[in-house]
Design a protein around this motif. Structure first.
Motif, PDB file in Angstrom:
ATOM      1  N   TYR A   9       0.833  -1.204   0.000  1.00 46.72           N
ATOM      2  CA  TYR A   9       0.000   0.000   0.000  1.00 46.72           C
ATOM      3  C   TYR A   9       0.868   1.256   0.000  1.00 46.72           C
ATOM      4  O   TYR A   9       0.643   2.183  -0.786  1.00 46.72           O
ATOM      5  N   TYR A  20       2.093  12.230  -3.305  1.00 42.57           N
ATOM      6  CA  TYR A  20       1.318  11.759  -2.147  1.00 42.57           C
ATOM      7  C   TYR A  20       1.795  12.401  -0.835  1.00 42.57           C
ATOM      8  O   TYR A  20       0.999  12.941  -0.071  1.00 42.57           O
ATOM      9  N   ILE A  45     -11.769  10.556   7.799  1.00 41.08           N
ATOM     10  CA  ILE A  45     -12.607   9.520   7.182  1.00 41.08           C
ATOM     11  C   ILE A  45     -11.730   8.734   6.206  1.00 41.08           C
ATOM     12  O   ILE A  45     -11.083   9.297   5.336  1.00 41.08           O
ATOM     13  N   GLY A  46     -11.717   7.408   6.378  1.00 46.85           N
ATOM     14  CA  GLY A  46     -10.826   6.573   5.580  1.00 46.85           C
ATOM     15  C   GLY A  46      -9.415   6.646   6.142  1.00 46.85           C
ATOM     16  O   GLY A  46      -8.455   6.931   5.423  1.00 46.85           O
ATOM     17  N   GLY A  48      -7.645   4.257   7.206  1.00 42.88           N
ATOM     18  CA  GLY A  48      -6.917   3.011   6.995  1.00 42.88           C
ATOM     19  C   GLY A  48      -5.531   3.286   6.431  1.00 42.88           C
ATOM     20  O   GLY A  48      -5.380   4.149   5.573  1.00 42.88           O
ATOM     21  N   ASN A  51      -1.895   7.014   7.305  1.00 41.30           N
ATOM     22  CA  ASN A  51      -0.947   8.025   6.825  1.00 41.30           C
ATOM     23  C   ASN A  51      -1.304   9.458   7.225  1.00 41.30           C
ATOM     24  O   ASN A  51      -0.408  10.279   7.401  1.00 41.30           O
ATOM     25  N   GLU A  52      -2.585   9.752   7.395  1.00 46.20           N
ATOM     26  CA  GLU A  52      -2.940  11.073   7.926  1.00 46.20           C
ATOM     27  C   GLU A  52      -2.401  11.183   9.349  1.00 46.20           C
ATOM     28  O   GLU A  52      -1.844  12.203   9.756  1.00 46.20           O
ATOM     29  N   VAL A  68     -11.851   6.857  11.048  1.00 46.54           N
ATOM     30  CA  VAL A  68     -12.940   5.927  10.737  1.00 46.54           C
ATOM     31  C   VAL A  68     -12.577   5.178   9.461  1.00 46.54           C
ATOM     32  O   VAL A  68     -12.121   5.795   8.491  1.00 46.54           O
ATOM     33  N   ASP A  69     -12.774   3.864   9.452  1.00 44.74           N
ATOM     34  CA  ASP A  69     -12.507   3.111   8.219  1.00 44.74           C
ATOM     35  C   ASP A  69     -13.320   1.814   8.224  1.00 44.74           C
ATOM     36  O   ASP A  69     -13.504   1.189   9.278  1.00 44.74           O
ATOM     37  N   SER A  71     -12.427  -0.892   6.659  1.00 42.70           N
ATOM     38  CA  SER A  71     -11.575  -2.076   6.511  1.00 42.70           C
ATOM     39  C   SER A  71     -10.814  -2.380   7.801  1.00 42.70           C
ATOM     40  O   SER A  71      -9.998  -1.568   8.260  1.00 42.70           O
ATOM     41  N   GLY A  96     -15.831   1.046  10.789  1.00 43.77           N
ATOM     42  CA  GLY A  96     -17.178   1.257  10.246  1.00 43.77           C
ATOM     43  C   GLY A  96     -17.209   2.500   9.385  1.00 43.77           C
ATOM     44  O   GLY A  96     -16.172   2.968   8.906  1.00 43.77           O
ATOM     45  N   THR A  97     -18.412   3.017   9.189  1.00 44.69           N
ATOM     46  CA  THR A  97     -18.556   4.239   8.403  1.00 44.69           C
ATOM     47  C   THR A  97     -18.731   5.417   9.356  1.00 44.69           C
ATOM     48  O   THR A  97     -18.795   5.225  10.579  1.00 44.69           O
ATOM     49  N   ILE A 114      -9.676  11.571   2.409  1.00 39.34           N
ATOM     50  CA  ILE A 114      -8.639  11.483   1.367  1.00 39.34           C
ATOM     51  C   ILE A 114      -8.660  10.100   0.721  1.00 39.34           C
ATOM     52  O   ILE A 114      -8.486   9.075   1.390  1.00 39.34           O
ATOM     53  N   LEU A 115      -8.898  10.095  -0.583  1.00 34.82           N
ATOM     54  CA  LEU A 115      -8.887   8.875  -1.413  1.00 34.82           C
ATOM     55  C   LEU A 115      -9.957   7.872  -0.995  1.00 34.82           C
ATOM     56  O   LEU A 115      -9.710   6.659  -0.969  1.00 34.82           O
ATOM     57  N   PHE A 119     -14.455   5.385  -4.047  1.00 31.70           N
ATOM     58  CA  PHE A 119     -14.807   3.983  -3.768  1.00 31.70           C
ATOM     59  C   PHE A 119     -16.299   3.841  -3.484  1.00 31.70           C
ATOM     60  O   PHE A 119     -16.787   2.730  -3.283  1.00 31.70           O
TER      61      PHE A 119
HETATM   62  C1  LIG Z   1      -6.975   4.337  -0.706  1.00 30.07           C
HETATM   63  S1  LIG Z   1      -7.320   4.164   0.980  1.00 30.07           S
HETATM   64  C2  LIG Z   1      -6.886   5.769   1.580  1.00 30.07           C
HETATM   65  C3  LIG Z   1      -6.418   5.721   2.999  1.00 30.07           C
HETATM   66  C4  LIG Z   1      -5.831   7.047   3.506  1.00 30.07           C
HETATM   67  N1  LIG Z   1      -6.864   8.077   3.566  1.00 30.07           N
HETATM   68  C5  LIG Z   1      -4.684   7.482   2.636  1.00 30.07           C
HETATM   69  O1  LIG Z   1      -4.828   8.464   1.912  1.00 30.07           O
HETATM   70  O2  LIG Z   1      -3.642   6.834   2.661  1.00 30.07           O
HETATM   71  C6  LIG Z   1      -9.070   4.218   1.058  1.00 30.07           C
HETATM   72  C7  LIG Z   1      -9.603   3.836   2.414  1.00 30.07           C
HETATM   73  O3  LIG Z   1     -10.983   4.219   2.492  1.00 30.07           O
HETATM   74  C8  LIG Z   1     -11.670   3.219   3.199  1.00 30.07           C
HETATM   75  N2  LIG Z   1     -13.103   3.389   2.897  1.00 30.07           N
HETATM   76  C9  LIG Z   1     -13.769   3.130   1.758  1.00 30.07           C
HETATM   77  N3  LIG Z   1     -15.065   3.478   1.868  1.00 30.07           N
HETATM   78  C10 LIG Z   1     -15.225   3.994   3.121  1.00 30.07           C
HETATM   79  C11 LIG Z   1     -16.327   4.547   3.849  1.00 30.07           C
HETATM   80  N4  LIG Z   1     -17.549   4.637   3.313  1.00 30.07           N
HETATM   81  N5  LIG Z   1     -16.123   4.975   5.110  1.00 30.07           N
HETATM   82  C12 LIG Z   1     -14.890   4.889   5.672  1.00 30.07           C
HETATM   83  N6  LIG Z   1     -13.807   4.375   5.042  1.00 30.07           N
HETATM   84  C13 LIG Z   1     -13.975   3.936   3.783  1.00 30.07           C
HETATM   85  C14 LIG Z   1     -11.027   1.933   2.723  1.00 30.07           C
HETATM   86  O4  LIG Z   1     -11.262   0.871   3.598  1.00 30.07           O
HETATM   87  C15 LIG Z   1      -9.563   2.343   2.672  1.00 30.07           C
HETATM   88  O5  LIG Z   1      -8.905   2.104   3.887  1.00 30.07           O
END
Ligand SMILES: C[S@@+](CC[C@H](N)C(=O)[O-])C[C@H]1O[C@@H](n2cnc3c(N)ncnc32)[C@H](O)[C@@H]1O
Length: 237
Positions: A9, A20, A45-46, A48, A51-52, A68-69, A71, A96-97, A114-115, A119
């Motif tokens: 990743y 990035y 948000i996200g 996972g 990195n933030e 929050v994530d 995964s 979760g969300t 971010i990113l 999805f």
């Molecule tokens: C590409 S990663 C980006 C992670 C981080 N923000 C970064 O920039 O390195 C996308 C992340 O968004 C999470 N994700 C996707 N849909 C989501 C949602 N509805 N709520 C929270 N997290 C979500 C995924 O599980 C994944 O960890």
């Protein structure tokens, strides 16, 4: 934690978006300028991958983070980074969300997404997410959104896909694999034209929407939660 997955990743994110790390630095600068150096609560948000948290946590000891994530695997990576950096007492991770934030959660001083948005396939679900983020922010709070964007039928997006493919070729990916990624793989994510993304931000209650970042397929917008009277911070002073 699966360290191989974490490493993949980390590497792939920086091939896909060669700027990035600079992106996280820019967002930090903006948040610092807006948050006036005092303690601040940041909603990620996200989160996972963490990195933030690793980009903003150590250099801003007054900030606390709620990540929050959806995964569990990605959150394990975030948790591992948080522990390694000694940030555990300032970071809360939620699996979760955004709807899984505790009911009584206070509003935050800043937020990032971010990113993640690309999805989410459904436009109404994207809007719901942005609206819910807005509902968790203090009036005037800064929000950063970074997402893939583009009009699927445009030559403009095709040209940017070509640029994006060049990053992978240069990183040593086989041309046949890059071809597949450009024509099939990446097309599975949800692209929206930038005007539509800006419209969703506006509809969700954000103002002062400013595009500050573009690299390859991805764009970034900084904006602010509207004040309680529905107008942006600039109009309130
Ligand atoms: C590409 S990663 C980006 C992670 C981080 N923000 C970064 O920039 O390195 C996308 C992340 O968004 C999470 N994700 C996707 N849909 C989501 C949602 N509805 N709520 C929270 N997290 C979500 C995924 O599980 C994944 O960890």
């Amino acid at each position: 934690m699966n360290s191989e997955m974490a490493q993949v990743y980390e590497t792939n994110a920086r091939v896909s978006i060669p700027t990035y790390d600079a992106l996280f630095g820019m967002v930090q600068s903006y948040f610092r300028a807006e948050l006036s150096g005092e303690g601040a609560s940041v909603l990620v948000i996200g989160a996972g991958g963490g990195n933030e948290l690793s980009a903003w946590g150590p250099s801003n000891p007054e900030w606390t983070f709620t990540g929050v994530d959806i995964s569990e695997e990605m959150l394990k990576i975030a948790q591992h980074k948080t522990n390694q950096l000694g940030l555990s007492n300032r970071v809360k991770l939620i699996h979760g969300t955004i709807n899984d934030l505790p009911e009584d959660t206070a509003v935050y001083d800043a937020a990032s997404c971010i990113l993640v948005l690309h999805f989410i396939d459904n436009v109404q679900e994207k809007l719901d997410l942005l609206r819910t983020i807005h509902s968790h922010l203090k009036p005037g709070a800064p929000f950063v959104l970074v997402s893939a964007y583009g009009d699927r039928d445009s030559t403009e997006l095709k040209d940017r896909l070509h640029v994006w493919g060049s990053f992978w070729l240069d990183a040593g990916r086989a041309p046949s694999k890059v071809n597949e990624m450009v024509n099939t793989g990446i097309m599975k994510i949800s692209f929206l034209p930038e005007k539509q993304i800006e419209g969703l931000l506006q509809e969700s209650g954000f103002t002062n929407i400013t595009k500050f970042f573009v690299t390859g397929l991805f764009g970034g917008w900084i904006c602010h939660a509207a004040g309680s009277n529905g107008v942006g911070i600039e109009s309130e002073v």
